[in-house]
Design a protein around this motif. Sequence first.
Motif, mmCIF file in Angstrom:
data_model
loop_
_atom_site.group_PDB
_atom_site.id
_atom_site.type_symbol
_atom_site.label_atom_id
_atom_site.label_comp_id
_atom_site.label_asym_id
_atom_site.label_seq_id
_atom_site.Cartn_x
_atom_site.Cartn_y
_atom_site.Cartn_z
ATOM 1 N N THR A 72 0.894 -1.378 -0.243
ATOM 2 C CA THR A 72 0.124 0.054 0.145
ATOM 3 C C THR A 72 1.094 0.866 0.238
ATOM 4 O O THR A 72 0.677 2.121 -0.942
ATOM 5 N N ASN A 75 2.382 1.430 -3.726
ATOM 6 C CA ASN A 75 1.399 2.104 -4.532
ATOM 7 C C ASN A 75 0.950 3.754 -4.231
ATOM 8 O O ASN A 75 1.668 4.026 -5.269
ATOM 9 N N GLN A 151 8.828 0.798 -12.932
ATOM 10 C CA GLN A 151 8.913 1.633 -11.928
ATOM 11 C C GLN A 151 9.887 2.533 -11.235
ATOM 12 O O GLN A 151 9.677 3.422 -10.775
ATOM 13 N N MET A 191 1.983 -0.879 -10.023
ATOM 14 C CA MET A 191 1.299 -0.820 -9.329
ATOM 15 C C MET A 191 1.764 -2.336 -8.483
ATOM 16 O O MET A 191 1.814 -3.618 -8.718
ATOM 17 N N ASP A 193 0.283 -5.678 -6.155
ATOM 18 C CA ASP A 193 -0.766 -6.287 -5.822
ATOM 19 C C ASP A 193 -1.219 -6.177 -4.128
ATOM 20 O O ASP A 193 -1.152 -7.132 -3.683
ATOM 21 N N THR A 194 -2.217 -5.069 -4.179
ATOM 22 C CA THR A 194 -2.402 -4.495 -2.605
ATOM 23 C C THR A 194 -3.611 -6.324 -2.176
ATOM 24 O O THR A 194 -3.286 -6.701 -1.689
#
Length: 228
Positions: A72, A75, A151, A191, A193-194
Amino acid sequence: MLEHESLQGISSMKPTGFRKRSSSLYKDSETYSISSILQELSVFYSAMSHHGMEQSLTKQAVKQLFFLIGATTFNQIMLRKDMCSCRKGMQIRCNISYLEEWLKENELQSCGAIDTLRPLAQAAWLLQVNKSTDEDAKEIAEKCTELNPVQIVKILNSYTPIDDFEKRVTSSFVRQVQSFLQEYEGATQLMLDTDYRFQVTFPFYPSSTALESLQVPSSLNLEFLTRI
Protein backbone atom coordinates in the motif's frame (compact mmCIF):
# COMPACT_ATOMS: atom_id res chain seq x y z
CA MET A 1 4.29 5.33 6.70
CA LEU A 2 4.33 8.40 4.44
CA GLU A 3 2.54 11.38 5.94
CA HIS A 4 3.77 11.22 9.53
CA GLU A 5 7.14 12.91 10.02
CA SER A 6 9.03 10.99 12.70
CA LEU A 7 12.40 12.47 11.71
CA GLN A 8 13.08 15.92 13.10
CA GLY A 9 13.77 18.68 10.58
CA ILE A 10 11.88 17.10 7.70
CA SER A 11 8.35 18.29 8.39
CA SER A 12 9.31 21.90 7.69
CA MET A 13 10.67 21.02 4.25
CA LYS A 14 8.04 20.56 1.57
CA PRO A 15 8.60 19.80 -2.14
CA THR A 16 8.42 22.93 -4.23
CA GLY A 17 5.43 23.30 -6.51
CA PHE A 18 2.99 21.37 -4.31
CA ARG A 19 0.16 22.86 -2.28
CA LYS A 20 -0.88 21.27 0.99
CA ARG A 21 -3.84 18.95 0.60
CA SER A 22 -6.98 20.18 2.31
CA SER A 23 -9.41 17.29 1.92
CA SER A 24 -11.07 15.91 5.05
CA LEU A 25 -9.63 12.50 4.28
CA TYR A 26 -6.11 13.90 4.33
CA LYS A 27 -6.78 15.73 7.59
CA ASP A 28 -7.97 12.50 9.17
CA SER A 29 -4.85 10.67 8.01
CA GLU A 30 -2.63 13.22 9.77
CA THR A 31 -3.74 11.86 13.13
CA TYR A 32 -2.02 8.55 12.41
CA SER A 33 1.65 7.76 12.80
CA ILE A 34 4.06 4.85 12.65
CA SER A 35 3.20 4.32 16.33
CA SER A 36 -0.41 3.74 15.29
CA ILE A 37 0.70 0.94 12.97
CA LEU A 38 2.89 -0.63 15.65
CA GLN A 39 0.06 -0.49 18.19
CA GLU A 40 -2.34 -2.12 15.75
CA LEU A 41 0.17 -4.86 14.97
CA SER A 42 0.60 -5.49 18.70
CA VAL A 43 -3.18 -5.77 19.14
CA PHE A 44 -3.39 -8.38 16.38
CA TYR A 45 -0.40 -10.28 17.72
CA SER A 46 -1.76 -10.29 21.28
CA ALA A 47 -5.16 -11.54 20.09
CA MET A 48 -3.56 -14.43 18.21
CA SER A 49 -1.35 -15.31 21.15
CA HIS A 50 -4.19 -15.18 23.71
CA HIS A 51 -6.28 -17.53 21.58
CA GLY A 52 -3.50 -20.09 21.44
CA MET A 53 -2.91 -19.75 17.71
CA GLU A 54 -0.11 -21.93 16.38
CA GLN A 55 3.13 -19.94 16.12
CA SER A 56 3.62 -20.90 12.48
CA LEU A 57 0.14 -19.55 11.62
CA THR A 58 0.82 -16.38 13.59
CA LYS A 59 4.00 -15.82 11.60
CA GLN A 60 2.11 -16.28 8.33
CA ALA A 61 -0.52 -13.75 9.42
CA VAL A 62 2.16 -11.21 10.38
CA LYS A 63 3.86 -11.72 7.01
CA GLN A 64 0.58 -10.99 5.22
CA LEU A 65 0.05 -7.84 7.30
CA PHE A 66 3.55 -6.58 6.51
CA PHE A 67 2.99 -7.22 2.79
CA LEU A 68 -0.20 -5.13 2.94
CA ILE A 69 1.67 -2.29 4.67
CA GLY A 70 4.55 -2.39 2.20
CA ALA A 71 2.46 -2.74 -0.95
CA THR A 72 0.00 0.00 0.00
CA THR A 73 2.81 2.41 0.87
CA PHE A 74 4.71 1.57 -2.32
CA ASN A 75 1.66 2.17 -4.49
CA GLN A 76 1.17 5.61 -2.95
CA ILE A 77 4.75 6.48 -3.91
CA MET A 78 3.95 5.50 -7.48
CA LEU A 79 0.91 7.80 -7.51
CA ARG A 80 2.22 10.89 -5.71
CA LYS A 81 5.12 13.06 -6.83
CA ASP A 82 5.19 14.81 -3.46
CA MET A 83 6.31 11.50 -1.95
CA CYS A 84 9.35 11.29 -4.24
CA SER A 85 12.18 13.20 -2.60
CA CYS A 86 15.40 12.36 -0.78
CA ARG A 87 13.98 13.46 2.58
CA LYS A 88 10.88 11.33 2.08
CA GLY A 89 13.11 8.37 1.29
CA MET A 90 14.88 8.93 4.61
CA GLN A 91 11.51 9.05 6.37
CA ILE A 92 10.33 5.80 4.80
CA ARG A 93 13.58 4.05 5.68
CA CYS A 94 13.22 5.26 9.28
CA ASN A 95 9.67 3.89 9.52
CA ILE A 96 10.78 0.56 8.07
CA SER A 97 13.38 0.33 10.82
CA TYR A 98 10.58 0.71 13.41
CA LEU A 99 8.77 -2.24 11.82
CA GLU A 100 11.98 -4.26 11.87
CA GLU A 101 12.41 -3.47 15.56
CA TRP A 102 8.85 -4.61 16.27
CA LEU A 103 9.56 -7.96 14.63
CA LYS A 104 12.72 -8.32 16.70
CA GLU A 105 10.96 -7.50 19.97
CA ASN A 106 8.34 -10.16 19.28
CA GLU A 107 10.88 -12.72 18.00
CA LEU A 108 9.29 -12.82 14.55
CA GLN A 109 12.40 -12.20 12.43
CA SER A 110 12.15 -15.64 10.83
CA CYS A 111 8.60 -15.26 9.50
CA GLY A 112 9.72 -13.61 6.25
CA ALA A 113 7.73 -10.44 6.93
CA ILE A 114 10.67 -8.11 6.41
CA ASP A 115 11.24 -9.60 2.96
CA THR A 116 7.83 -8.29 1.86
CA LEU A 117 9.11 -4.75 2.47
CA ARG A 118 12.03 -5.07 0.05
CA PRO A 119 10.33 -3.21 -2.84
CA LEU A 120 9.50 -0.35 -0.48
CA ALA A 121 13.02 -0.34 1.01
CA GLN A 122 14.59 -0.23 -2.45
CA ALA A 123 12.26 2.59 -3.50
CA ALA A 124 13.40 4.53 -0.40
CA TRP A 125 17.03 3.82 -1.30
CA LEU A 126 16.44 4.97 -4.87
CA LEU A 127 15.08 8.28 -3.58
CA GLN A 128 18.22 8.85 -1.49
CA VAL A 129 20.99 7.67 -3.79
CA ASN A 130 22.94 9.98 -6.13
CA LYS A 131 21.37 10.26 -9.55
CA SER A 132 23.78 12.02 -11.89
CA THR A 133 26.68 9.93 -13.25
CA ASP A 134 26.91 6.78 -15.37
CA GLU A 135 28.18 4.93 -12.30
CA ASP A 136 25.05 5.98 -10.43
CA ALA A 137 22.88 4.70 -13.25
CA LYS A 138 24.67 1.35 -13.29
CA GLU A 139 24.39 1.01 -9.51
CA ILE A 140 20.66 1.68 -9.64
CA ALA A 141 20.16 -0.96 -12.33
CA GLU A 142 22.16 -3.52 -10.36
CA LYS A 143 20.78 -2.93 -6.87
CA CYS A 144 17.08 -2.35 -7.49
CA THR A 145 16.41 -6.04 -8.00
CA GLU A 146 12.94 -5.93 -6.42
CA LEU A 147 11.76 -3.16 -8.77
CA ASN A 148 10.98 -3.57 -12.44
CA PRO A 149 12.16 -1.04 -15.05
CA VAL A 150 8.75 0.65 -15.22
CA GLN A 151 8.75 1.32 -11.47
CA ILE A 152 12.35 2.56 -11.43
CA VAL A 153 11.75 5.00 -14.30
CA LYS A 154 8.52 6.19 -12.69
CA ILE A 155 10.31 7.05 -9.44
CA LEU A 156 13.13 8.82 -11.29
CA ASN A 157 10.71 10.88 -13.36
CA SER A 158 8.65 11.75 -10.27
CA TYR A 159 11.65 12.72 -8.15
CA THR A 160 11.15 16.25 -6.78
CA PRO A 161 13.93 18.13 -4.91
CA ILE A 162 12.86 19.96 -1.76
CA ASP A 163 15.90 22.18 -1.26
CA ASP A 164 18.84 23.68 -3.14
CA PHE A 165 21.16 20.82 -2.18
CA GLU A 166 19.26 18.37 -4.36
CA LYS A 167 19.15 18.31 -8.11
CA ARG A 168 16.41 17.20 -10.44
CA VAL A 169 16.95 13.98 -12.33
CA THR A 170 17.84 14.80 -15.92
CA SER A 171 16.16 13.08 -18.83
CA SER A 172 19.56 11.94 -20.09
CA PHE A 173 20.22 10.15 -16.78
CA VAL A 174 16.84 8.42 -16.98
CA ARG A 175 17.68 7.22 -20.50
CA GLN A 176 21.05 5.98 -19.22
CA VAL A 177 19.31 3.95 -16.50
CA GLN A 178 16.90 2.56 -19.08
CA SER A 179 19.81 1.42 -21.24
CA PHE A 180 21.28 -0.50 -18.30
CA LEU A 181 17.89 -2.02 -17.49
CA GLN A 182 17.40 -3.44 -20.99
CA GLU A 183 19.32 -6.57 -20.05
CA TYR A 184 17.05 -7.22 -17.07
CA GLU A 185 13.80 -9.03 -17.71
CA GLY A 186 10.87 -8.81 -15.35
CA ALA A 187 7.30 -7.75 -14.77
CA THR A 188 6.00 -4.53 -16.29
CA GLN A 189 3.21 -3.56 -13.90
CA LEU A 190 3.52 -0.23 -12.10
CA MET A 191 1.53 -1.05 -8.96
CA LEU A 192 1.83 -3.92 -6.52
CA ASP A 193 -1.18 -6.18 -6.09
CA THR A 194 -2.44 -5.42 -2.58
CA ASP A 195 -4.99 -8.23 -2.90
CA TYR A 196 -2.27 -10.88 -3.24
CA ARG A 197 -2.46 -13.58 -0.59
CA PHE A 198 0.38 -15.87 0.38
CA GLN A 199 -0.42 -19.56 0.50
CA VAL A 200 -1.38 -20.62 4.02
CA THR A 201 0.26 -23.77 5.38
CA PHE A 202 -1.46 -25.50 8.28
CA PRO A 203 1.04 -27.47 10.36
CA PHE A 204 0.27 -30.94 11.71
CA TYR A 205 1.19 -31.60 15.30
CA PRO A 206 0.35 -35.16 16.46
CA SER A 207 -1.39 -35.39 19.82
CA SER A 208 0.29 -37.22 22.69
CA THR A 209 -3.13 -38.38 23.90
CA ALA A 210 -4.22 -41.83 22.71
CA LEU A 211 -7.58 -41.56 20.90
CA GLU A 212 -8.86 -44.80 22.43
CA SER A 213 -8.59 -43.24 25.87
CA LEU A 214 -10.96 -40.38 25.03
CA GLN A 215 -14.48 -40.41 26.44
CA VAL A 216 -17.17 -38.97 24.19
CA PRO A 217 -19.80 -37.02 26.19
CA SER A 218 -23.28 -38.49 25.89
CA SER A 219 -24.68 -35.00 25.42
CA LEU A 220 -23.25 -35.03 21.89
CA ASN A 221 -25.68 -37.84 20.92
CA LEU A 222 -23.07 -39.77 18.97
CA GLU A 223 -24.22 -43.24 19.98
CA PHE A 224 -24.48 -44.19 16.28
CA LEU A 225 -20.69 -44.02 15.96
CA THR A 226 -18.63 -47.16 16.51
CA ARG A 227 -15.25 -46.95 18.20
CA ILE A 228 -12.57 -48.66 16.08
